[in-house]
Motif scaffolding. Structure first.
Motif, PDB file in Angstrom:
ATOM      1  N   GLU A 232       1.712 -13.292  -6.246  1.00  0.00           N
ATOM      2  CA  GLU A 232       1.372 -13.560  -4.854  1.00  0.00           C
ATOM      3  C   GLU A 232       0.619 -14.877  -4.689  1.00  0.00           C
ATOM      4  O   GLU A 232      -0.280 -14.982  -3.856  1.00  0.00           O
TER       5      GLU A 232
ATOM      6  N   HIS B  38       5.662 -11.299   0.266  1.00  0.00           N
ATOM      7  CA  HIS B  38       5.270 -10.063   0.960  1.00  0.00           C
ATOM      8  C   HIS B  38       4.489  -9.147   0.045  1.00  0.00           C
ATOM      9  O   HIS B  38       4.722  -9.113  -1.155  1.00  0.00           O
ATOM     10  N   THR B  39       3.584  -8.396   0.654  1.00  0.00           N
ATOM     11  CA  THR B  39       2.722  -7.496  -0.095  1.00  0.00           C
ATOM     12  C   THR B  39       2.936  -6.074   0.392  1.00  0.00           C
ATOM     13  O   THR B  39       3.013  -5.855   1.591  1.00  0.00           O
ATOM     14  N   VAL B  40       3.038  -5.155  -0.535  1.00  0.00           N
ATOM     15  CA  VAL B  40       3.196  -3.743  -0.166  1.00  0.00           C
ATOM     16  C   VAL B  40       2.143  -2.920  -0.904  1.00  0.00           C
ATOM     17  O   VAL B  40       2.106  -2.905  -2.135  1.00  0.00           O
ATOM     18  N   TRP B  41       1.275  -2.281  -0.141  1.00  0.00           N
ATOM     19  CA  TRP B  41       0.240  -1.428  -0.726  1.00  0.00           C
ATOM     20  C   TRP B  41       0.743  -0.003  -0.873  1.00  0.00           C
ATOM     21  O   TRP B  41       1.548   0.450  -0.055  1.00  0.00           O
TER      22      TRP B  41
ATOM     23  N   CYS C  30      -0.376  -2.307  -5.613  1.00  0.00           N
ATOM     24  CA  CYS C  30      -0.081  -3.423  -4.725  1.00  0.00           C
ATOM     25  C   CYS C  30       1.046  -4.235  -5.345  1.00  0.00           C
ATOM     26  O   CYS C  30       0.912  -4.708  -6.470  1.00  0.00           O
ATOM     27  N   ASP C  31       2.161  -4.311  -4.621  1.00  0.00           N
ATOM     28  CA  ASP C  31       3.301  -5.065  -5.131  1.00  0.00           C
ATOM     29  C   ASP C  31       3.571  -6.252  -4.232  1.00  0.00           C
ATOM     30  O   ASP C  31       3.382  -6.184  -3.018  1.00  0.00           O
TER      31      ASP C  31
END
Lengths: 766, 174
Positions: free
Chosen positions: B16, B40-43, B52-53
């Motif tokens: 990131e 993009h971040t996905v929690w 957290c990806d």
């Protein structure tokens, strides 16, 4: 893990959500024109295109990343990969790609200026470089005669390749007052040198367990190998533990076990880990016997620091403290990568002393896969401009305020006062008042605690000079402003990285009348009458002098090795305890760091100096266990991040490509904490504190302790191209430094002057 | 099958850092407020067991691009020789049909109102250079190339090609 569909759906939602931000961003005509000009250049001027190997220096303080600067029609337009540079192996971070916007920014300082209005008013008149140097030299000579040379202080924000020039100027002028930030690197170095003899680095390449403890290896020079090391270790199957108040990408990408420690409480955690390791007999008895001094005292001392005790302070469960301690102690190849996070605390030095003790007693020092000292290379060191050999006891005694206790000065970089104490002397006159401050790249009001107090001092200070590339937050108080060339506009100095050295190449001619930091000090030194020590202002002669140990001139380095010269690296050596533990210190008495020739679990030097011989816990100025009576009114713990992916401390907010990535001062707040206050993701919020307040934007951040909120420090600057205004520097702005205590008994670590960045706050919708 | 270029993004390496996003803008002179590539971040999970990806996305250069199919003026085209989806801004009337059709929210509109997006750094590919996002990535997480080459690379891990009605030319590992 979400399914791919969910990721993509989230992406659509995200795009819709951020559409508003995009629409709110107004394009200025100037930037648009600039982009068009660049596009036209690319279209029309193919023969004029040049690629010049050089290196970035937009972050610091370690060596710059290599890049091939692209010049079209005499203008720097972008970068290409420079794979031969061992610092970054051809990778670059966002900053380097945004460099042309930084070089040609409307915020650039292009001409020297002198103040013509009141201090703080921001009215300046353009003058020439020579006029500026003469003005500064005359004032310093006058003050030297009137107040003594020690009335001058020079600020150093962080270690830079120009730091030793500041030291040299101070030595030739006669002042010991080098002002170091007190929040960066030297704090942990000091504690480690006086515990294990030097700072051992994490051996990512060979470790099976890697503990990232308050470090941000992804943000701190992502292209310099931090990211590569992490990814390679993950692919090898190494296990990661991250110890920090919020989960960041280093922990996320490595599927690490997160130890969500409260800000500023790392010392309590480290002491409790010592308690577990010692009481469960998980230490390396043979190493302790042969190489550690004071184990029995330490064993008795840490009995008070039980995991149950630490749970209350750190917020980390007893179970997890025990698990981490056991796993570290029982994994033969385990290493700790620690950095700035734990330095910003009243128990900063104790954290690193306890950490050093942990490494030592568990046998994790200087063995493959642990914390190691490294073997260096066959490259001769270029000559240093520092005049370390001239230090005397009288010189140390003259320091206006200490960064490290007088008995331990000078430390590795030279004598130093905490930067904050230089400013404080202006107000208190203790131990004497500083009358002039020269501030190269420092911005104390945006990067050091006590914003309001520093502002007061700036108003009272007799003479203030700033040196920078672009407008700074404290510029309105400057008597003289010196515009500095970016590294793309200068051909010096050389850059080194391990066993590699390369000459800097000038990419474009300097904008306006700017020069490098190095030229400034040569010019000022010469104008002051110290020319014999300053090569009479001749930068070429000076660079050749520095290159002498390498047996070539600076031009030879440039022409013979256009992409740098690489020397042979020494093979790794391990377990060099006898030599490492006997290293002589930089103190006036030159005695060893470790008088027993062993790890100082019990420190007799500290004891002699009236300091605690073993690491102790020191409470936060304000916090859940420090001041529980304040929790009703201020229930949340506030702290700040030292570094980010896009910015450098209080700099670079004005660069639009970077600002788009991180447009606002985002307060990381747990969604539950936010919802309980009816705060939605993206709301502007007021952070009400005991010492000040801030207006920032809430960001739902599931990876933060629900009792803690954190924000990046250094916010003040707007971005003209994006139509974003400056924020106020004190209350109502987004400057975290304004939030913390300035009580001299609470704001510092008493040993290394590490400055606290913890306080209690309430958060409300703006 | 004709040649088809695309991306392979190793999401399990993404930190990131946004280098790809800024490199893309710098190299292609992308105006402010417009983004050809985003991170993009996905929690996931619940405190303290949180995941957290992050992943970097741009145009997917689909095998059967919906944007080109709905474009009323033929401004959006899929190149026969390499499968790269390009936009002729002089033909675009700014109707946003492509933005509505694209399942991935790719089409962007700047000041001139015409659609713009990633063209896989076509000029660079032609000059045998890697796209900016790929060479700059400090984690080595982004690869650009033909689907044939990317398939080989992706097989080293359990990476899979994105599945969708438009046949996106993107592999992702996790």
């Amino acid at each position: 893990m979400k399914t791919l569909n969910e990721v993509l759906m989230t992406r659509r939602t995200f795009l819709k959500a951020t559409g508003a931000v995009g629409a709110a961003i107004a394009l200025s005509g100037g930037m648009q024109k600039d982009l068009l000009t660049q596009a036209e250049n690319v279209a029309n001027a193919a023969p004029e295109e040049k690629l010049i190997p050089t290196f970035c220096a937009m972050c610091g303080p370690s060596s710059g990343c290599g890049n091939m600067a692209k010049v079209v029609g005499g203008k720097f337009v972008g970068i290409e990969s420079f794979p031969e540079c061992p610092t970054n192996n051809g990778f670059n971070c966002p900053k380097a790609h945004a460099a042309p916007q930084w070089v040609y920014s409307p915020e650039r300082l292009k001409y020297p200026m002198k103040r013509v209005g009141e201090k703080g008013e921001g009215k300046f008149q353009r003058i020439t470089w020579d006029e500026a140097i003469t003005l500064i030299a005359n004032k310093l000579k006058e003050q030297k005669a009137k107040y003594g040379p020690e009335s001058l202080g020079i600020l150093s924000p962080a270690r830079r390749s120009y730091s030793d020039y500041l030291y040299r100027f101070l030595m030739t002028h006669g002042s010991p007052n080098y002002g170091h930030s007190g929040i960066c690197a030297l704090q942990r170095m000091f504690a480690m040198y006086y515990t294990v003899g030097a700072f051992p680095s994490a051996d990512y390449a060979n470790a099976d367990l890697i503990i990232i403890w308050g470090a941000q290896p992804v943000y701190s020079g992502s292209a310099k190998g931090g990211v590569g090391r992490i990814i390679a270790a993950k692919q090898r199957g190494a296990k990661f533990i991250v110890i920090k108040p919020s989960l960041e990408s280093d922990g996320a990408v490595t599927d690490a076990t997160w130890v969500p420690v409260r800000p500023g409480t790392d010392a309590a955690l480290a002491l409790a880990m010592l308690n577990v390791v010692i009481n469960e007999k998980l230490y390396d008895a043979a190493f302790v016997e042969q190489w550690c001094y004071g184990f029995d005292q330490l064993k008795a001392h840490v009995q008070q620091y039980t995991p149950e005790w630490a749970e209350k302070i750190t917020g980390v469960t007893t179970t997890q403290i025990k698990e981490v301690a056991r796993l570290y102690a029982t994994t033969p190849k385990a290493t700790i990568d620690s950095s700035n996070g734990p330095e910003h605390a009243r128990a900063a030095s104790d954290t690193f002393r306890a950490m050093g003790a942990l490494m030592a007693i568990t046998g994790h020092l200087d063995k493959r896969g642990t914390n190691v000292w490294g073997a260096g290379s066959k490259m001769p060191a270029p000559r240093s401009v520092h005049m370390m050999d001239k230090y005397t006891q009288e010189w140390v005694d003259k320091l206006v305020g200490y960064e490290f206790p007088p008995a331990f000065q000078p430390f590795v970089e030279g004598t130093s006062s905490s930067l904050y104490r230089l400013f404080d002397s202006v107000l208190t006159g203790q131990k004497y008042p500083i009358k002039a401050i020269i501030a190269p790249g420092s911005q104390a009001i945006a990067s050091t605690r006590g914003t309001k107090r520093i502002l007061e001092a700036l108003k009272k200070l007799e003479f203030f000079v700033i040196l920078d590339v672009a407008r700074t937050s404290d510029m309105a108080y400057a008597d003289v402003v010196i515009p500095i060339s970016t590294m793309y506009e200068t051909d010096h100095p050389f850059e080194t990285s391990g066993a590699w050295i390369m000459a800097r190449n000038k990419v474009v001619e300097p904008l306006g009348e700017t020069k490098s930091d190095y030229e400034f000090w040569l010019d000022l030194g010469t104008k002051m009458g110290y020319g014999a020590d300053w090569w009479n202002g001749d930068i070429k002669k000076h660079m050749d002098w520095r290159m002498e140990p390498l047996g070539m001139t600076y031009e030879e380095l440039r022409t013979k090795y256009p992409k740098g010269r690489t020397y042979e690296t020494n093979p790794p050596t391990y377990e060099q305890y006898a030599t490492r533990f006997a290293v002589k210190s930089t103190r006036i008495d030159k005695g060893p760091y470790l008088p027993q020739g062993k790890v100082a679990l019990y420190n007799t030097l500290f004891e002699k100096a009236g300091l605690t011989p073993m690491p102790v816990w020191r409470e936060l100025p304000e916090g859940p266990t420090a001041t529980p009576e304040l929790l009703d009114k201020y229930p949340l713990l506030l702290s700040d991040y030292h570094t980010s992916r896009t910015y450098n401390a209080a700099w670079l907010r004005h660069v639009p490509y970077l600002r788009e990535i991180e447009p606002y001062p985002f307060l990381h707040i747990h969604p539950d904490t936010a919802k309980a206050r009816r705060i939605s993701d993206g709301d502007w919020v007021i952070v009400e504190g005991i010492h000040g307040n801030m207006k920032v934007k809430a960001m739902y951040y599931p990876g933060i302790r629900p009792d803690t909120v954190m924000v990046l420090h250094g916010w003040w600057q707007g971005c003209q191209e994006l139509g974003m205004p400056d924020y106020p520097i004190a209350d109502g702005g987004a400057n975290t430094n304004n939030m913390y205590t300035t009580d001299p008994n609470k704001m510092f670590d008493p040993v290394v002057t590490g400055m606290t960045s913890q306080t209690l706050v309430q958060v409300k919708k703006a | 099958m004709a040649k088809q270029y695309g991306f392979y993004v190793e999401a399990d390496k993404c930190v990131e850092c946004h280098a790809c996003a800024v490199a893309c803008k710098a190299v292609n002179n992308v105006e402010l407020g417009v983004h050809w590539r985003r991170v993009h971040t996905v929690w996931g999970g619940q405190f303290p067991k949180v995941t957290c990806d992050s992943i970097s996305f741009s145009c997917m250069h689909c095998g059967s691009p919906a944007c080109a199919a709905v474009c009323p003026t033929g401004a959006v085209k899929k190149r026969a020789e390499d499968g790269i989806v390009t936009v002729d801004q002089t033909k675009c009337i700014g109707c946003h049909a492509c933005a509505i059709a694209c399942p991935f929210g790719v089409p962007q509109y700047g000041k001139n109102g015409a659609m713009q997006k990633c063209n896989l750094c076509l000029d660079r590919l032609t000059a045998d250079q890697e796209p900016a996002c790929a060479w700059t990535c400090p984690a080595g997480a982004i690869h650009a190339g033909t689907l044939e080459d990317l398939t080989k690379l992706a097989q080293q891990k359990t990476a899979k090609q994105l599945v969708g009605s438009t046949q996106p030319s993107v592999f992702i590992s996790k």
